[in-house]
Design a protein around this motif. Structure first.
Motif, short mmCIF file in Angstrom:
data_model
loop_
_atom_site.label_atom_id
_atom_site.label_comp_id
_atom_site.label_asym_id
_atom_site.label_seq_id
_atom_site.Cartn_x
_atom_site.Cartn_y
_atom_site.Cartn_z
N SER A 135 0.83 -1.21 0.00
CA SER A 135 0.00 0.00 0.00
C SER A 135 0.86 1.26 0.00
CB SER A 135 -0.93 0.03 1.22
OG SER A 135 -1.84 -1.02 1.15
N TYR A 136 1.89 1.29 0.85
CA TYR A 136 2.74 2.48 0.91
C TYR A 136 3.56 2.64 -0.37
CZ TYR A 136 1.51 3.66 5.66
OH TYR A 136 0.82 4.04 6.77
N LEU A 137 4.00 1.53 -0.94
CA LEU A 137 4.74 1.64 -2.20
C LEU A 137 3.83 2.17 -3.31
CD1 LEU A 137 6.93 -1.59 -2.17
CD2 LEU A 137 7.74 0.78 -2.11
N GLN A 138 2.59 1.71 -3.33
CA GLN A 138 1.64 2.21 -4.33
C GLN A 138 1.34 3.69 -4.09
OE1 GLN A 138 -1.48 -0.64 -3.80
NE2 GLN A 138 -0.74 -1.96 -5.45
N LEU A 139 1.25 4.09 -2.84
CA LEU A 139 1.02 5.50 -2.50
C LEU A 139 2.21 6.36 -2.96
CD1 LEU A 139 -0.81 7.56 -1.04
CD2 LEU A 139 0.46 7.03 1.04
N ILE A 140 3.43 5.88 -2.71
CA ILE A 140 4.63 6.60 -3.17
C ILE A 140 4.63 6.67 -4.69
CG2 ILE A 140 7.14 6.47 -3.32
CD1 ILE A 140 7.14 5.31 -0.48
N GLU A 141 4.26 5.57 -5.32
CA GLU A 141 4.23 5.55 -6.78
C GLU A 141 3.26 6.60 -7.33
OE1 GLU A 141 3.88 2.13 -10.21
OE2 GLU A 141 2.45 2.06 -8.56
N ARG A 142 2.06 6.70 -6.75
CA ARG A 142 1.06 7.67 -7.23
C ARG A 142 1.52 9.12 -6.98
NH1 ARG A 142 -3.71 4.16 -5.23
NH2 ARG A 142 -2.70 4.67 -3.31
N ARG A 143 2.08 9.35 -5.80
CA ARG A 143 2.45 10.73 -5.45
C ARG A 143 3.67 11.23 -6.20
NH1 ARG A 143 1.74 11.67 1.02
NH2 ARG A 143 -0.51 11.50 1.03
N TYR A 144 4.66 10.36 -6.36
CA TYR A 144 5.94 10.86 -6.86
C TYR A 144 6.28 10.38 -8.26
CZ TYR A 144 6.48 12.28 -2.05
OH TYR A 144 6.28 12.85 -0.83
N LYS A 145 5.36 9.71 -8.95
CA LYS A 145 5.64 9.21 -10.29
C LYS A 145 5.88 10.41 -11.21
CE LYS A 145 4.16 5.90 -13.69
NZ LYS A 145 3.21 4.92 -14.07
N GLY A 146 7.01 10.42 -11.85
CA GLY A 146 7.36 11.47 -12.78
C GLY A 146 7.89 12.72 -12.12
N LYS A 147 7.93 12.81 -10.82
CA LYS A 147 8.37 14.02 -10.12
C LYS A 147 9.83 13.96 -9.71
CE LYS A 147 3.84 15.22 -8.41
NZ LYS A 147 3.00 15.43 -7.26
N ILE A 148 10.37 12.78 -9.50
CA ILE A 148 11.74 12.72 -8.99
C ILE A 148 12.69 12.40 -10.16
CG2 ILE A 148 13.26 11.60 -7.35
CD1 ILE A 148 10.88 11.05 -5.61
N ASP A 149 12.83 11.17 -10.42
CA ASP A 149 13.77 10.73 -11.44
C ASP A 149 13.17 9.51 -12.13
OD1 ASP A 149 16.01 10.11 -12.93
OD2 ASP A 149 17.29 9.59 -11.24
N LYS A 150 13.54 9.32 -13.39
CA LYS A 150 13.01 8.18 -14.13
C LYS A 150 13.46 6.86 -13.50
CE LYS A 150 12.50 6.62 -18.82
NZ LYS A 150 12.82 6.78 -20.20
N ASP A 151 14.70 6.79 -13.02
CA ASP A 151 15.20 5.60 -12.35
C ASP A 151 14.42 5.31 -11.07
OD1 ASP A 151 17.11 5.09 -14.25
OD2 ASP A 151 18.71 6.16 -13.18
N VAL A 152 14.08 6.33 -10.32
CA VAL A 152 13.32 6.15 -9.07
C VAL A 152 11.93 5.60 -9.39
CG1 VAL A 152 12.28 7.34 -7.10
CG2 VAL A 152 14.59 7.94 -7.83
N ASP A 153 11.32 6.11 -10.46
CA ASP A 153 10.01 5.57 -10.87
C ASP A 153 10.11 4.07 -11.20
OD1 ASP A 153 8.85 8.04 -10.61
OD2 ASP A 153 8.90 8.53 -12.75
N GLU A 154 11.20 3.71 -11.88
CA GLU A 154 11.39 2.30 -12.24
C GLU A 154 11.62 1.45 -10.99
OE1 GLU A 154 14.47 -0.33 -14.98
OE2 GLU A 154 14.31 1.83 -15.36
N PHE A 155 12.42 1.94 -10.05
CA PHE A 155 12.69 1.20 -8.81
C PHE A 155 11.41 1.01 -8.00
CE2 PHE A 155 17.21 3.11 -8.85
CZ PHE A 155 17.62 2.17 -9.80
N ILE A 156 10.60 2.06 -7.93
CA ILE A 156 9.33 1.98 -7.20
C ILE A 156 8.43 0.95 -7.88
CG2 ILE A 156 7.23 3.22 -6.58
CD1 ILE A 156 8.99 5.71 -6.14
#
Length: 189
Positions: A135-156
């Motif tokens: 749940s928390y990973l999905q929440l992080i994915e929704r909130r920060y997708k495309g906002k930090i780094d492309k690699d971070v989006d892939e890791f999440i």
């Protein structure tokens, strides 16, 4: 025979009939003794060979039917009694092996029951923290997708996929632990 024939010719008619009568009686006596000897031999074979083999055959049928405690008491001390002793030894070993196998099966049933309980409890206990992680990973994915780094989006995304796969595996483990206790009975088809 020829000499005997000439002698018979010399003997009078009455004497020859007496000799024939005596020879007939002797022949009948020998034949009677031979028949008595054959009957005695048959009785001896029946007592010493056939009866023990009948007992052995009956014992084999009883053993095959499942009575592993059955034993045959030998009545003589000969080769057939050696076979009967071997039968009794075989029956004793078979009984010991069967008892040992039953004890092992009981331990296995107990172990399987404990393993099912462990799998059931473990799958339940692991589901709650995993649900939180997913749940928390999905929440992080929704909130920060495309906002930090492309690699971070892939890791999440990898972490979310791994958490969901792990949650699926735990659910499968839970289903597996219920197979024996909640499964439908098999029906012939």
């Amino acid at each position: 025979i020829i000499v005997g024939s000439y002698r018979l010719l010399e003997i009078s008619q009455q004497d020859s009939q007496a000799v024939v009568r005596i020879n007939s009686i002797i022949t009948i006596l020998y034949l009677g003794m031979f028949i008595i000897l054959i009957i005695a031999l048959l009785i001896f074979l029946r007592i010493k060979v056939v009866n023990p083999l009948i007992d052995l055959n009956r014992g084999l049928k009883i053993l095959a039917a499942g009575d592993l405690s059955f034993r045959i008491t030998p009545k003589t001390n000969d080769e057939i009694s050696d076979i009967i002793h071997s039968f009794n030894d075989m029956a004793s070993q078979l009984k010991a092996q069967t008892d040992e196998q039953l004890a092992i099966n009981e331990k296995l049933i107990t172990s399987n029951r404990e393993l099912q309980q462990f799998a059931y409890i473990t799958s339940h206990d692991l589901q709650e923290p995993l649900r939180n992680i997913a749940s928390y990973l999905q929440l992080i994915e929704r909130r920060y997708k495309g906002k930090i780094d492309k690699d971070v989006d892939e890791f999440i995304q990898f972490a979310v996929d791994g958490a969901l796969r792990l949650q699926s595996m735990i659910n499968d483990l839970l289903i597996y632990s219920r197979v024996e206790t909640h499964a439908a009975k098999f029906q012939p088809t």
